[in-house]
Enzyme design. Structure first.
Site, PDB file in Angstrom:
ATOM      1  N   TRP A  12       0.825  -1.205   0.000  1.00 46.20           N
ATOM      2  CA  TRP A  12       0.000   0.000   0.000  1.00 46.20           C
ATOM      3  C   TRP A  12       0.862   1.259   0.000  1.00 46.20           C
ATOM      4  O   TRP A  12       0.670   2.180  -0.783  1.00 46.20           O
ATOM      5  CB  TRP A  12      -0.934  -0.051   1.191  1.00 46.20           C
ATOM      6  N   GLY A 133     -10.629   4.887   0.844  1.00 45.71           N
ATOM      7  CA  GLY A 133     -11.503   4.663  -0.294  1.00 45.71           C
ATOM      8  C   GLY A 133     -11.285   3.302  -0.926  1.00 45.71           C
ATOM      9  O   GLY A 133     -10.430   2.526  -0.499  1.00 45.71           O
ATOM     10  N   LYS A 188     -15.324  -1.743   7.437  1.00 45.95           N
ATOM     11  CA  LYS A 188     -15.460  -2.563   6.216  1.00 45.95           C
ATOM     12  C   LYS A 188     -14.559  -3.789   6.266  1.00 45.95           C
ATOM     13  O   LYS A 188     -14.900  -4.832   5.671  1.00 45.95           O
ATOM     14  CB  LYS A 188     -15.181  -1.706   4.979  1.00 45.95           C
ATOM     15  N   ASP A 241     -15.796   1.529  -0.382  1.00 42.78           N
ATOM     16  CA  ASP A 241     -14.768   0.634   0.138  1.00 42.78           C
ATOM     17  C   ASP A 241     -15.373  -0.672   0.626  1.00 42.78           C
ATOM     18  O   ASP A 241     -14.788  -1.749   0.493  1.00 42.78           O
ATOM     19  CB  ASP A 241     -14.019   1.333   1.263  1.00 42.78           C
ATOM     20  N   SER A 251      -8.986  -8.740  -1.703  1.00 47.40           N
ATOM     21  CA  SER A 251      -9.110  -8.324  -0.307  1.00 47.40           C
ATOM     22  C   SER A 251      -8.558  -9.398   0.629  1.00 47.40           C
ATOM     23  O   SER A 251      -9.030 -10.549   0.632  1.00 47.40           O
ATOM     24  CB  SER A 251     -10.580  -8.065   0.031  1.00 47.40           C
ATOM     25  N   ARG A 252      -7.570  -9.032   1.442  1.00 45.34           N
ATOM     26  CA  ARG A 252      -7.021  -9.979   2.409  1.00 45.34           C
ATOM     27  C   ARG A 252      -8.064 -10.382   3.440  1.00 45.34           C
ATOM     28  O   ARG A 252      -8.111 -11.532   3.874  1.00 45.34           O
ATOM     29  CB  ARG A 252      -5.805  -9.361   3.107  1.00 45.34           C
ATOM     30  N   ASN A 253      -8.902  -9.434   3.850  1.00 42.89           N
ATOM     31  CA  ASN A 253      -9.925  -9.735   4.860  1.00 42.89           C
ATOM     32  C   ASN A 253     -10.950 -10.726   4.320  1.00 42.89           C
ATOM     33  O   ASN A 253     -11.368 -11.648   5.016  1.00 42.89           O
ATOM     34  CB  ASN A 253     -10.595  -8.429   5.285  1.00 42.89           C
ATOM     35  N   GLU A 278      -6.318  -6.748   8.721  1.00 41.81           N
ATOM     36  CA  GLU A 278      -6.766  -5.754   9.686  1.00 41.81           C
ATOM     37  C   GLU A 278      -8.071  -6.155  10.366  1.00 41.81           C
ATOM     38  O   GLU A 278      -8.271  -5.909  11.557  1.00 41.81           O
ATOM     39  CB  GLU A 278      -6.934  -4.397   9.003  1.00 41.81           C
TER      40      GLU A 278
END
Length: 329
Positions: A12, A133, A188, A241, A251-253, A278
């Site tokens: 990131w 975002g 999110k 988002d 998306s890691r989540n 996260e």
């Protein structure tokens, strides 16, 4: 052109630093790992975290924090939320006048918002801004189109950030709502774990859409109690988002949730993702925040209980579906 320090040489931070460098700003990309820094400077690429994306000549990596921030016009933090307090504390001797962050999450020790950490640790507090975002680092690194929101305590700082990032492929919108922008970016991630679990269980598109929509309702309820602008929560930093993180496997989540839904243990799911998730940590902090403000957030609470080992994925779904009927609004 400005001189900007980007602290955090993960995917990131590197992607954002690349945007700034491509716009001809002088960019210091800081990492505490000197070997990683040497590899970036030698190859002109962050092969560890953002492979295949050439970095501009205006970008230089460093492991020396003083070198990075000493002459910079402003600083951008792109570190995991768990490291946010530590890095801000290390900035205190330099008294930065302008500090922005692209970190999404709640503060590990207090469970509060990240601007509160800056207020507490830096005196006098700098002009602050948060960047959030619907974006994935890999797409930013490849120069694909994207739009984000910047919220700041200082209109001039927000305008300067817009000018620094603006290009034909990257657009920033300003927003004065620091609370709403930070809230959307934190919650999110937890909801993306929930939608990943649902898809891992094979529950289908209907269930996914319901989770995203009711998840947005949870964000809005908490935002209302915290004083967030409801327009923020249906904008880029809120709904935008949320949609991205809940529906795309970059998306890691979401991938973490998918693994849990398919039967992996928490440790196995974290290992399969291979980098910071996260939502796995923010779930507990969000659960406490919602309890403090007496806000009902059943999906977020289910993720917290799942990660605490109190329920399994199947039971989490049953409990959500068996809740007493109620009006939607």
């Amino acid at each position: 052109m400005s001189t900007i320090a980007v602290l955090g040489a993960g995917a990131w931070g590197t992607a954002l630093a690349k945007v700034l460098g491509d716009n001809a700003h002088a960019v210091w990309l800081w990492s505490r790992d000197s070997e990683h820094v040497e590899a970036i400077n030698r190859s002109g690429e962050n092969r560890r975290h953002l492979p295949g994306c050439s970095l501009p000549a205006t970008l230089r990596a460093t492991a020396d924090l003083e070198e990075a921030v000493g002459d910079s016009d402003w600083i951008l933090l792109a570190v995991p939320s768990a490291a946010f307090r530590e890095i801000v504390a290390r900035l205190a001797p330099y008294a930065p006048p302008r500090l922005a962050w692209a970190t999404k999450g709640l503060e590990a020790e207090s469970g509060g918002f990240l601007h509160g950490v800056v207020d507490k640790l830096l005196s006098p507090p700098p002009a602050m801004a948060v960047l959030s975002g619907p974006t994935f680092a890999a797409e930013i690194g490849r120069g694909l189109p994207a739009a984000m929101t910047v919220a700041s305590t200082c209109e001039r700082f927000a305008a300067d950030m817009v000018a620094a990032f603006h290009s034909e492929r990257f657009r920033l919108y300003t927003n004065p709502d620091m609370i709403g922008v930070q809230l959307g970016g934190a919650v999110k991630n937890v909801l993306a774990v929930a939608t990943g679990v649902s898809d891992g269980l094979g529950l289908g598109a209907n269930a996914r859409a319901a989770l995203v929509t009711r998840g947005l309702a949870e964000i809005s309820r908490l935002g209302d109690r915290l004083g967030a602008d409801p327009r923020t929560l249906i904008g880029l930093a809120g709904m935008g988002d949320l949609l991205l993180t809940c529906t795309d496997d970059q998306s890691r989540n979401r991938r973490f949730g998918l693994a849990l839904g398919r039967g992996a243990t928490i440790a196995e799911a974290l290992e399969s993702v291979g980098s910071t998730v996260e939502g796995a940590r923010t779930a507990g902090e969000l659960y406490s925040l919602a309890a403090t403000y007496e806000v009902e957030m059943p999906i977020s609470a289910a993720v917290h209980r799942l990660l605490q080992g109190e329920i399994d994925p199947g039971l989490a779904v049953r409990e959500l579906m068996e809740r007493a009927p109620k009006p939607e609004l």
